[in-house]
Design a protein around this motif. Structure first.
Motif, PDB file in Angstrom:
ATOM      1  N   SER A   1     -18.664 -47.439  45.920  1.00 24.06           N
ATOM      2  CA  SER A   1     -18.527 -46.151  47.292  1.00 24.06           C
ATOM      3  C   SER A   1     -17.234 -44.918  45.890  1.00 24.06           C
ATOM      4  CB  SER A   1     -17.328 -46.175  48.460  1.00 24.06           C
ATOM      5  OG  SER A   1     -17.817 -47.320  49.248  1.00 24.06           O
TER       6      SER A   1
ATOM      7  N   THR B   1     -24.721 -49.557  44.497  1.00 24.56           N
ATOM      8  CA  THR B   1     -26.264 -48.814  45.884  1.00 24.56           C
ATOM      9  C   THR B   1     -26.787 -49.412  45.777  1.00 24.56           C
ATOM     10  OG1 THR B   1     -26.343 -46.605  46.793  1.00 24.56           O
ATOM     11  CG2 THR B   1     -26.255 -46.361  44.345  1.00 24.56           C
ATOM     12  N   ASN B   2     -28.211 -48.546  46.472  1.00 21.82           N
ATOM     13  CA  ASN B   2     -29.600 -48.559  46.780  1.00 21.82           C
ATOM     14  C   ASN B   2     -30.494 -48.533  45.521  1.00 21.82           C
ATOM     15  OD1 ASN B   2     -32.232 -47.276  46.891  1.00 21.82           O
ATOM     16  ND2 ASN B   2     -32.133 -49.695  48.472  1.00 21.82           N
TER      17      ASN B   2
ATOM     18  N   ASN C   1     -31.824 -44.800  45.136  1.00 17.94           N
ATOM     19  CA  ASN C   1     -31.097 -44.061  45.354  1.00 17.94           C
ATOM     20  C   ASN C   1     -30.087 -43.849  43.639  1.00 17.94           C
ATOM     21  OD1 ASN C   1     -31.237 -44.307  48.008  1.00 17.94           O
ATOM     22  ND2 ASN C   1     -29.506 -42.909  48.663  1.00 17.94           N
TER      23      ASN C   1
ATOM     24  N   GLN D   1     -29.347 -43.810  53.049  1.00 17.01           N
ATOM     25  CA  GLN D   1     -27.900 -44.269  52.711  1.00 17.01           C
ATOM     26  C   GLN D   1     -26.753 -43.818  52.384  1.00 17.01           C
ATOM     27  OE1 GLN D   1     -28.319 -47.811  51.215  1.00 17.01           O
ATOM     28  NE2 GLN D   1     -29.616 -48.096  52.102  1.00 17.01           N
TER      29      GLN D   1
ATOM     30  N   SER E   1     -24.991 -42.859  50.325  1.00 17.26           N
ATOM     31  CA  SER E   1     -25.061 -41.731  48.622  1.00 17.26           C
ATOM     32  C   SER E   1     -25.526 -40.217  48.951  1.00 17.26           C
ATOM     33  CB  SER E   1     -25.675 -42.906  47.013  1.00 17.26           C
ATOM     34  OG  SER E   1     -26.601 -43.857  47.846  1.00 17.26           O
TER      35      SER E   1
END
Length: 458
Positions: free
Chosen positions: A43, A173-174, A177, A417, A419
């Motif tokens: 994050s 994150t993904n 992404n 997402q 992000s």
């Protein structure tokens, strides 16, 4: 002679109300953290924006910025003030408009409360934009954060891929992404070349080299992730950069930039350990299999099947949309009836930003999403020919932001997402607010004096 600092403090001119130096430094520090930490910690994309939201909330709701002791005279061209105000409201309007539409749609369609995260994040970007309009960050902090963030992220992606041996670098994150945001960060580093050219002496050479290195590492991070959708738009981004800087940047710097980017891409492609060549070949094979046999058991085949299913749903209900729950129910019903392959059942969206907005939020949702990208794109594009290189560099960064998201959205839903939402909404607020603040300063400070002062303060 008016200085950079005094220009930033002008209140009655319509530029920026005075903010204490501590607040100005805090804004710059948080923008720096946004670029630095977005992909290198869990994050990390939220830390800088969250602190900016707190500062903006304090000044928007609880306290008014104090006025300088000697306010400057108002600008003469008041028509420009009204036009600028309308442009700021246009950017705020598309952000807040999409957020409001999403909230109403979620409420009416009974979606889970977790889905409100997207509109809430969008709404919180509005006070940040207002803050940056009045108290813009140091450009050195903004591009410095992007450079270090790109270098760290690209290096970490190579470590994941080449040392740990992961199939695709993904960070916290993904994976998609991660790769797309890496590409964006690298391109935004290259957008700063115009600003670097406006620096004096050795600073120019150092910033140019640092921005080129940041751009190369951002592209490396994208390649290590294997995110093919982010590679499709690279030629368009390269055209924007060439169009903006082809006649401004020296031939030596231009050749160095082209050599670095082309060399990095070629090296990554021909190195077997990166798996990039296999990813490209697999994509072509997947599409061929789907066209010939409707094989949805591959990555690209599943996407094509999801697009087909979304179009069928849109044809049945084009105006109001189905919401998150309605989409899942319609998808499962089509699978049971044999209209869709079971390979698409695990996916919560059709892997296309625009089809996702249309099928879930209706035609108004699609139009609001397009406005979020196209309105800022148009406003930034109009400034690509500015004679001021700093202003031009901010315009280039602003054009690349929605342009890349339009590309990313063709094969993925970036706003699925956190992000993706944070990166788009808050970089839009930062870049647009900084650009507008710089425009207003240029109207007060003579260009020569401003360039000299800027070199001391950025």
């Amino acid at each position: 002679m008016p200085s950079f600092a005094s220009a930033a403090r002008s209140d009655s001119s319509g530029v920026a109300p005075y903010f204490p130096p501590m607040i100005s430094r805090a804004v710059s520090c948080n923008v720096f953290l946004f670029g630095l930490l977005s992909l290198v910690m869990p994050s990390g994309y939220s830390l800088g924006p969250a602190l900016l939201v707190l500062i903006s909330g304090y000044y928007c709701l609880l306290r008014k910025p104090r006025k300088p002791r000697k306010p400057r005279k108002p600008r003469k061209p008041r028509v420009l003030l009204r036009a600028a105000h309308k442009q700021d409201l246009a950017v705020i309007g598309v952000v807040a408009g999409l957020a409001a539409l999403l909230l109403v749609s979620i409420l009416l369609q009974g979606d889970a409360w977790q889905t409100t995260g997207v509109p809430i994040r969008l709404l919180l970007a509005v006070p940040v934009l207002l803050l940056v309009l009045s108290c813009p960050p140091s450009l050195g902090a903004m591009w410095g954060g992007l450079i270090l963030g790109s270098v760290l992220t690209g290096s970490w992606a190579m470590w994941q891929k080449l040392v740990w041996g992961v199939h695709r670098a993904g960070g916290f994150t993904n994976t998609i992404n991660f790769g797309d945001i890496c590409m964006l960060m690298g391109l935004m580093c290259l957008a700063g070349l115009g600003w670097a050219m406006s620096q004096a002496g050795a600073r120019r050479r150092y910033w140019l080299l640092a921005l080129l290195i940041g751009g190369a590492f951002g592209i490396i991070g994208s390649l290590m992730s294997g995110t093919r959708g982010g590679w499709i738009g690279f030629p368009f981004a390269a055209w924007v950069l060439y169009r903006s800087y082809g006649e401004v940047i020296s031939r030596r710097v231009l050749r160095l930039g082209v050599f670095m980017c082309a060399g990095v891409i070629a090296l990554m492609v021909i190195t077997p350990a990166t798996g990039i060549q296999q990813r490209v070949e697999a994509g072509v094979s997947d599409v061929t299999k789907y066209v010939e046999d409707r094989n949805a058991g591959t990555s690209a085949g599943a996407r094509l099947e999801m697009w087909r299913g979304a179009l069928l749903m849109i044809a049945e209900q084009p105006w109001l949309g189905r919401g998150e729950t309605g989409y899942a129910e319609a998808r499962d019903a089509m699978i049971e009836q044999g209209e869709l392959s079971r390979h698409v059942q695990p996916y919560e969206h059709p892997h296309n930003e625009f089809l996702d907005a249309w099928v879930k939020r209706g035609i108004l949702g699609l139009l609001a999403l397009l406005a979020l990208y196209l309105v800022p794109l148009r406003l930034f594009y109009r400034r690509l020919d500015s004679d001021d290189l700093t202003l031009r560099s901010l315009a280039v960064a602003g054009v690349l932001l929605p342009l890349t998201f339009l590309d990313f959205g063709m094969t993925w839903v970036m706003f699925s997402q956190a992000s993706g939402v944070m990166v788009y909404a808050y970089w839009l607020a930062i870049v647009w607010g900084t650009l507008r603040a710089h425009e207003r300063r240029l109207e007060i400070v003579p260009p020569a004096a401003f360039d000299t002062a800027q070199g001391k303060h950025d």
